[in-house]
Design an enzyme around this catalytic site. Structure first.
Site, PDB file in Angstrom:
ATOM      1  CB  CYS A  56      -0.925   0.000   1.213  1.00  0.00           C
ATOM      2  SG  CYS A  56      -1.939   1.481   1.359  1.00  0.00           S
ATOM      3  CB  CYS A 134      -6.740   1.994   7.120  1.00  0.00           C
ATOM      4  SG  CYS A 134      -5.701   3.438   6.757  1.00  0.00           S
ATOM      5  CB  CYS A 351       3.844  20.208   3.019  1.00  0.00           C
ATOM      6  SG  CYS A 351       3.445  20.916   1.399  1.00  0.00           S
TER       7      CYS A 351
END
Length: 394
Positions: A56, A134, A351
């Site tokens: 993932c 998750c 970021c």
């Protein structure tokens, strides 16, 4: 004697790096790279908690314990600054968001026959890892994953792909389905029935012509520093509530008691609404500008694209402090104007350590001192890093 097979750091894309510069996937600091290419786990190598790791793409670093993961977050910033030839400032302890606290995410979906795949795309691939558990999503958002499969099966033609954008608002989950349509009465009823059963704050579709709200019992808001503000479709929101709080605290500390502040790339007010005194906010998104103007805080808000029209030095010199929170590309043009200004204090939220370090070099060359950096890892177990840096004149 140095053990050349020892993993000494984790590179920007998540691979371990040995003392002599070789790369080893899924290795943590303290591991050893063996002759056959396998990795002997060391003291900082933890068992990944999720069955989907490492396929993932939602996580790249579940094999790191918190100490080594925090070190990775700090090192990403430090390496970017050193790459620009800058002296390292003081670093605050790294703030790490905990598991299952992500309040926004974008999932990929595809219908294949009667089956709907839904989850994050696999690492470096367009294939969807079909999500069955998750460890990063907030439980309220993850609880919608399985019901969404049934809804999308009714909305998507065979082999059609879609995107599910999820945000946790004050009233509950806000969902935007991109690439889906509901043109029939049955599909429309399926939408409203789904939203009602699951207590959604809002459910919207975007079939290529912009978001269309199909369910919103009351105006959707998100509370920022105690002020509820309207939440536009697909608006930017910090990934976790605690990550937002850490960045807000760092911005407030960097600006001190400034009485007149400019918030550039202001978004919907994450930082502007946390500050006292007179506030000017500049933002390119029209929806975000309308949100800021309706916040009730008396901000002076300007609809302005700071890439095309950054604030000039003369405009900046009116302010005692400036907050910058640009997208990943950074704010090079605005940083050039700031570097020539007399603004005493700057809080730069980023970021992207690379674009931040490039802009920091411009500010330092203009006479600013990079005093302090607060690293934030709110995208748990990913290579995505955020920070707040404090700059001061002199």
């Amino acid at each position: 004697m140095t053990d050349l097979n020892l993993i000494v750091r984790v590179a920007a894309r998540g691979d371990g790096v040995t003392a002599d510069g070789r790369f080893a996937p899924l290795a943590a600091p303290g591991d050893r790279l063996l002759a056959d290419g396998s990795v002997e786990p060391g003291p900082h190598h933890q068992p990944p908690p999720c069955r989907h790791f490492p396929e993932c793409g939602g996580c790249q670093l579940q094999h790191l314990d918190d100490q080594s993961y925090a070190g990775f977050v700090r090192d990403r910033i430090a390496n970017a600054l050193e790459g620009q030839g800058l002296k390292l400032p003081d670093f605050a302890p790294v703030h790490l968001s905990q598991a299952r606290t992500r309040r926004r995410a974008s999932l990929s979906a595809q219908r294949i026959g009667r089956r709907v795949l839904l989850g994050f795309k696999q690492e470096r691939s367009n294939r969807i890892e079909d999500m069955r558990e998750c460890h990063i999503l907030h439980p309220e958002l993850f609880a919608l994953v399985e019901p969404l499969r049934a809804l999308l099966a009714a909305l998507l033609p065979d082999k059609r792909a879609a995107t599910v954008k999820m945000t946790l608002a004050d009233q509950g989950a806000d969902l935007l389905l991109e690439g889906a349509s509901a043109d029939t009465l049955a599909a429309a009823e399926a939408l409203t029935g789904f939203a009602d059963r699951h207590g959604l704050a809002r459910l919207s579709l975007d079939d290529g012509f912009g978001p269309q709200t199909r369910w919103e019992p009351q105006p959707v808001t998100v509370t920022l520093s105690g002020t509820p503000v309207l939440l536009p479709h697909d608006a930017f929101l910090q990934a976790t509530a605690d990550g937002e709080a850490a960045l807000v605290a760092a911005v407030r500390e960097a600006l001190g008691d400034a009485a007149v502040t400019a918030d550039l790339f202001a978004g919907i007010g994450t930082f502007a609404l946390s500050l006292a005194g007179k506030l000017y906010a500049a933002e390119a998104s029209r929806d975000a500008v309308l949100t800021l103007k309706s916040s009730g805080r008396g901000l002076f808000v300007e609809h302005r694209d700071l890439y095309r029209r950054p604030l000039s030095t003369a405009e900046l010199n009116r302010f005692e402090a400036v907050v910058l929170d640009p997208p990943r590309a950074g704010a090079e043009a605005q940083a050039q104007q700031l570097a020539a200004s007399t603004v005493p204090r700057i809080a730069y939220v980023s970021c992207n350590p690379a674009s931040f370090a490039r802009d920091a070099k411009l500010l330092v060359a203009g006479g600013y001192r990079l005093a302090h950096v607060t690293p934030v890892g709110q995208f748990r177990w990913s290579t995505h890093v955020e920070l707040c840096a404090a700059f001061a004149r002199g």
